[in-house]
Every structure is written in C-alpha cells, then in structure tokens.
Motif scaffolding. Structure first.
Motif: not given
Lengths: 83, 83
Positions: A41-43, A81, B5, B7, B40-42, B51, B53, B76, B78-83
């Motif tokens: 996950y990414w937050v 995907e 991330m 979007v 990566n992307y989804w 999405f 990354l 969009e 977002y600056p993210v932290e990976q969990g």
C-alpha cells in the motif's frame, strides 16, 4: 487470482502513516479467512489518501477484509493489470 | 528520492492495456532526462484508470515526463510512503 487497486479518499482526521500501518497489519492477520492477499500500500497521510494493491477472488472479498479488520472500507476499487 | 502515485482518471476512449504499455515504454525512454524513474503501473482499461508509481525529484518532473512522452498527464498525483 484477480488483482485490484483500492483507493481510500479520506482517512479519518489526523490519521498518520503509522496508524495506516497498524490497520494494514490487522488486514494481514485476517485476510487468509477471506482468500485475500494485501500485497502493498501507499499512503499520503496529509491528503487522507491510501492506495492498496490486493489479490482477491473478487472486490467484495477485499472490502470484507478491511471491514472486518478495522472498518475502513475503500471508497473505490478497480480490477487492474500490472504493467 | 520522493515517491509519488499518479492517477489518470479517464484514458482516451478505447484505450487498451497494450496502448498504455506503449505509452509507458515512451516514459521509460525519456525519464532519465528529467531525473525521474517510473517504477510500475496498474491499469483498468475499461474504467479508463491508470495508477503510476514513480520516483521523481518533485511532482512536476513526473508530469513533465508524461507530457513529453505521450501527452497524457495524470489528473492527480500524491507524494506517498510505501507501506
């Protein structure tokens, strides 16, 4: 197993990355009962945003894990995907 | 390097996962010029959602790669932290 990206758009006010980590740990404890595997996950805590990558038999099973583990069900979920 | 991330909410009508893969390959070709690394992307092609990354010095640098590579700038980021 199908892959999904779920999106939480508004964490509770004041939620921190550490709180999200704790919630995620609760997901991991019970996900096996639902045939689900939360992968990563990414937050963005200030924006209240979380993206969860999850393998699940269907979207409802992924939601069920969040609901049972901590009640914070995602606002959106997409079958994806990976590139 | 900061992690983001991004979007995309509405791919062009009829865009396929294969078309997104081609666009992503264009990102990879030029990202070095911007100090960016798309990791990566989804993609959910029917929903028109992607999405991505990405490691980038800042959000604008990530957008600049998409803009120069194929013009599909994210809606969009977002600056993210990976969990």
């Amino acid at each position: 197993m199908p892959l999904y990206m779920d999106v939480h758009n508004s964490l509770p006010d004041g939620a921190t990355a550490a709180a999200v980590a704790t919630a995620h740990a609760e997901d991991l404890k019970i996900q096996g009962e639902h045939g689900v595997r939360y992968l990563n996950y990414w937050v963005d805590a200030p924006a209240g945003k979380v993206f969860c990558l999850v393998e699940a038999p269907n979207a409802e099973a992924a939601h069920a894990v969040h609901r049972a583990a901590h009640g914070l069900v995602a606002d959106e979920i997409y079958p994806v995907e990976q590139g």
